[in-house]
Design a protein around this motif. Structure first.
Motif, mmCIF file in Angstrom:
data_model
loop_
_atom_site.group_PDB
_atom_site.id
_atom_site.type_symbol
_atom_site.label_atom_id
_atom_site.label_comp_id
_atom_site.label_asym_id
_atom_site.label_seq_id
_atom_site.Cartn_x
_atom_site.Cartn_y
_atom_site.Cartn_z
ATOM 1 N N ALA A 152 50.219 -60.747 34.595
ATOM 2 C CA ALA A 152 50.933 -61.330 33.332
ATOM 3 C C ALA A 152 50.844 -62.898 33.243
ATOM 4 O O ALA A 152 50.337 -63.654 32.298
ATOM 5 N N ALA A 153 50.982 -63.393 34.494
ATOM 6 C CA ALA A 153 51.251 -64.989 34.624
ATOM 7 C C ALA A 153 49.776 -65.295 34.667
ATOM 8 O O ALA A 153 49.430 -66.453 34.033
ATOM 9 N N SER A 154 48.781 -64.568 34.966
ATOM 10 C CA SER A 154 47.465 -65.271 34.902
ATOM 11 C C SER A 154 46.884 -65.220 33.578
ATOM 12 O O SER A 154 46.226 -66.053 33.088
ATOM 13 N N ASN A 155 47.447 -64.027 32.578
ATOM 14 C CA ASN A 155 46.729 -64.069 31.234
ATOM 15 C C ASN A 155 47.558 -65.118 30.252
ATOM 16 O O ASN A 155 47.263 -64.862 29.080
ATOM 17 N N ARG A 156 48.557 -65.837 30.773
ATOM 18 C CA ARG A 156 49.144 -66.646 29.789
ATOM 19 C C ARG A 156 48.355 -67.662 29.483
ATOM 20 O O ARG A 156 48.613 -68.304 28.199
ATOM 21 N N THR A 157 47.441 -68.174 30.213
ATOM 22 C CA THR A 157 46.503 -69.099 29.963
ATOM 23 C C THR A 157 45.271 -68.868 29.337
ATOM 24 O O THR A 157 44.517 -67.874 29.731
ATOM 25 N N PRO A 158 45.017 -69.097 28.007
ATOM 26 C CA PRO A 158 43.842 -68.803 27.461
ATOM 27 C C PRO A 158 42.560 -69.208 28.155
ATOM 28 O O PRO A 158 42.399 -69.879 28.907
ATOM 29 N N LEU A 159 41.410 -68.365 28.119
ATOM 30 C CA LEU A 159 40.032 -68.545 28.765
ATOM 31 C C LEU A 159 39.655 -69.546 27.856
ATOM 32 O O LEU A 159 39.356 -69.440 26.539
ATOM 33 N N SER A 160 38.702 -70.327 28.358
ATOM 34 C CA SER A 160 37.777 -71.067 27.535
ATOM 35 C C SER A 160 36.769 -70.531 27.036
ATOM 36 O O SER A 160 36.184 -69.603 27.422
ATOM 37 N N LEU A 161 36.337 -70.968 25.766
ATOM 38 C CA LEU A 161 35.264 -70.186 24.923
ATOM 39 C C LEU A 161 33.775 -70.609 25.587
ATOM 40 O O LEU A 161 32.935 -69.904 25.471
ATOM 41 N N ASN A 162 33.967 -71.695 26.740
ATOM 42 C CA ASN A 162 32.675 -71.914 27.382
ATOM 43 C C ASN A 162 32.733 -71.260 28.712
ATOM 44 O O ASN A 162 31.750 -71.298 29.353
ATOM 45 N N ALA A 163 33.657 -70.192 29.028
ATOM 46 C CA ALA A 163 33.830 -69.531 30.390
ATOM 47 C C ALA A 163 32.438 -68.643 30.172
ATOM 48 O O ALA A 163 32.073 -67.713 29.327
ATOM 49 N N ARG A 164 31.925 -68.615 31.433
ATOM 50 C CA ARG A 164 30.692 -67.585 31.497
ATOM 51 C C ARG A 164 30.937 -66.152 31.461
ATOM 52 O O ARG A 164 32.224 -65.680 32.089
ATOM 53 N N VAL A 165 30.294 -65.230 30.928
ATOM 54 C CA VAL A 165 30.650 -64.050 30.819
ATOM 55 C C VAL A 165 29.638 -63.308 31.861
ATOM 56 O O VAL A 165 28.459 -63.448 31.889
ATOM 57 N N SER A 166 30.169 -62.497 32.980
ATOM 58 C CA SER A 166 29.294 -61.889 34.019
ATOM 59 C C SER A 166 28.657 -60.804 33.446
ATOM 60 O O SER A 166 28.859 -59.913 32.750
ATOM 61 N N SER A 167 27.315 -60.719 33.756
ATOM 62 C CA SER A 167 26.476 -59.650 33.553
ATOM 63 C C SER A 167 26.728 -58.395 34.534
ATOM 64 O O SER A 167 27.524 -58.473 35.451
ATOM 65 N N SER A 168 26.042 -57.377 34.079
ATOM 66 C CA SER A 168 26.241 -56.024 34.917
ATOM 67 C C SER A 168 25.857 -56.137 36.349
ATOM 68 O O SER A 168 26.319 -55.511 37.349
ATOM 69 N N ASN A 169 24.916 -57.013 36.648
ATOM 70 C CA ASN A 169 24.413 -57.170 37.964
ATOM 71 C C ASN A 169 24.989 -58.490 38.629
ATOM 72 O O ASN A 169 24.520 -58.716 39.973
ATOM 73 N N HIS A 170 26.019 -59.142 37.880
ATOM 74 C CA HIS A 170 26.686 -60.019 38.517
ATOM 75 C C HIS A 170 25.653 -61.353 39.010
ATOM 76 O O HIS A 170 26.076 -62.153 39.693
ATOM 77 N N GLN A 171 24.566 -61.418 38.219
ATOM 78 C CA GLN A 171 23.650 -62.634 38.407
ATOM 79 C C GLN A 171 24.069 -63.777 37.688
ATOM 80 O O GLN A 171 24.470 -63.618 36.537
ATOM 81 N N GLN A 172 24.028 -64.782 38.200
ATOM 82 C CA GLN A 172 24.379 -66.191 37.553
ATOM 83 C C GLN A 172 23.108 -66.939 37.222
ATOM 84 O O GLN A 172 22.149 -66.994 38.111
ATOM 85 N N SER A 173 23.135 -67.343 35.991
ATOM 86 C CA SER A 173 21.999 -68.260 35.512
ATOM 87 C C SER A 173 22.491 -69.506 34.588
ATOM 88 O O SER A 173 23.472 -69.225 34.077
ATOM 89 N N GLU A 174 21.578 -70.245 34.480
ATOM 90 C CA GLU A 174 21.874 -71.397 33.685
ATOM 91 C C GLU A 174 21.957 -71.034 31.959
ATOM 92 O O GLU A 174 22.769 -71.567 31.280
ATOM 93 N N SER A 175 21.502 -69.940 31.839
ATOM 94 C CA SER A 175 21.324 -69.334 30.535
ATOM 95 C C SER A 175 22.449 -68.242 30.297
ATOM 96 O O SER A 175 22.155 -67.348 29.292
#
Length: 265
Positions: A152-175
């Motif tokens: 509950a404490a962690s969810n009080r702060t809204p996420l930024s719209l620029n936050a990255r959405v993790s893909s199913s294979n958890h790979q990170q990329s610039e795009s």
């Protein structure tokens, strides 16, 4: 009752004068005359929140001043009916700014603060970061409740719209897709729905008798009076009113039939 009528009459006279020649002196008199509206709304909302009544009252006066500035006495409606939405809206705007995005039970807010103190104390005592179980034991809580408090404490702060959405294979990329990319464009959706409604309405209008369609379009699309339409077409205003009513009934039936046909597709 007589006093209330006199007050309304006095307010209206001042509002007419203010519209003709605005001044701070007249505005302040109008505020004093209508303080009861602000207090009534503020008292009602004070019972629904934890904010001090005085803060709500001050915000209400801002809404009252806005109403005084925008009120048009020539429209023929009561100032109180016009002003209350402005007063209430200003107070609600203040409450929205003060409120947390996510409402957390007061007990959990207190436990979260106590948990932070316990974590700091245990870190100094143990020489390492304490586990969740150790913090829960120190607070005399079950693990499930302590995890709920943390979430509950962690969810009080809204996420930024620029936050990255993790893909199913958890790979990170610039795009990588951001949270904002996953949100629907509400403005575009409204425009799309309006365009679909316009097309359906035009399709239904095209099925009406020509003169009836012309009358409806002249009154509702081109904002002509029924008298103007009657003169232009060469019929009586009563005939225009009768034909428009009949046409609208036909439109409703046609649009309902279209909706039913789409639902079965």
């Amino acid at each position: 009752m007589a006093y209330q009528t006199t007050l309304q009459s006095q307010s209206m006279e001042l509002l007419v004068s203010y519209q003709q020649e605005p001044s701070v002196r007249l505005r302040n008199r109008l505020v004093r005359l209508n303080m009861g509206l602000v207090r009534k709304v503020a008292h009602r909302l004070a019972n629904q929140c934890a904010e001090p009544y005085e803060d709500l009252e001050q915000c209400g006066y801002m809404g009252l001043i806005t109403a005084i500035e925008r009120f048009d006495p020539t429209q023929g409606y009561a100032f109180s009916s016009f002003a209350v939405p402005y007063i209430r809206g200003e107070i609600l705007h203040f409450l929205r700014d003060r409120a947390n995005t996510v409402r957390v039970p007061r007990r959990w807010q207190q436990l979260s603060r106590e948990g932070a103190k316990v974590r700091q104390a245990l870190t100094m005592e143990l020489g390492r970061q304490p586990s969740d179980q150790e913090i829960a034991d120190a607070l005399d809580l079950s693990m499930n409740e302590w995890r709920s408090v943390k979430l509950a404490a962690s969810n009080r702060t809204p996420l930024s719209l620029n936050a990255r959405v993790s893909s199913s294979n958890h790979q990170q990329s610039e795009s990588a897709m951001t949270l904002g990319d996953t949100l629907t464009d509400t403005h575009y959706q409204i425009l799309q729905v309006n365009e679909e409604d316009r097309i359906e309405l035009q399709h239904a209008l095209n099925q009406l008798e020509d003169k009836t369609r012309e009358m409806i379009e002249s009154v509702f699309f081109h904002h002509l009076s029924r008298q103007e339409v009657a003169k232009r077409i060469g019929v009586s205003p009563v005939t225009v009113t009768r034909r428009i009513k009949k046409g609208i009934d036909e439109l409703v039936e046609l649009l309902q039939n279209q909706a039913q046909a789409q639902a079965t597709v």
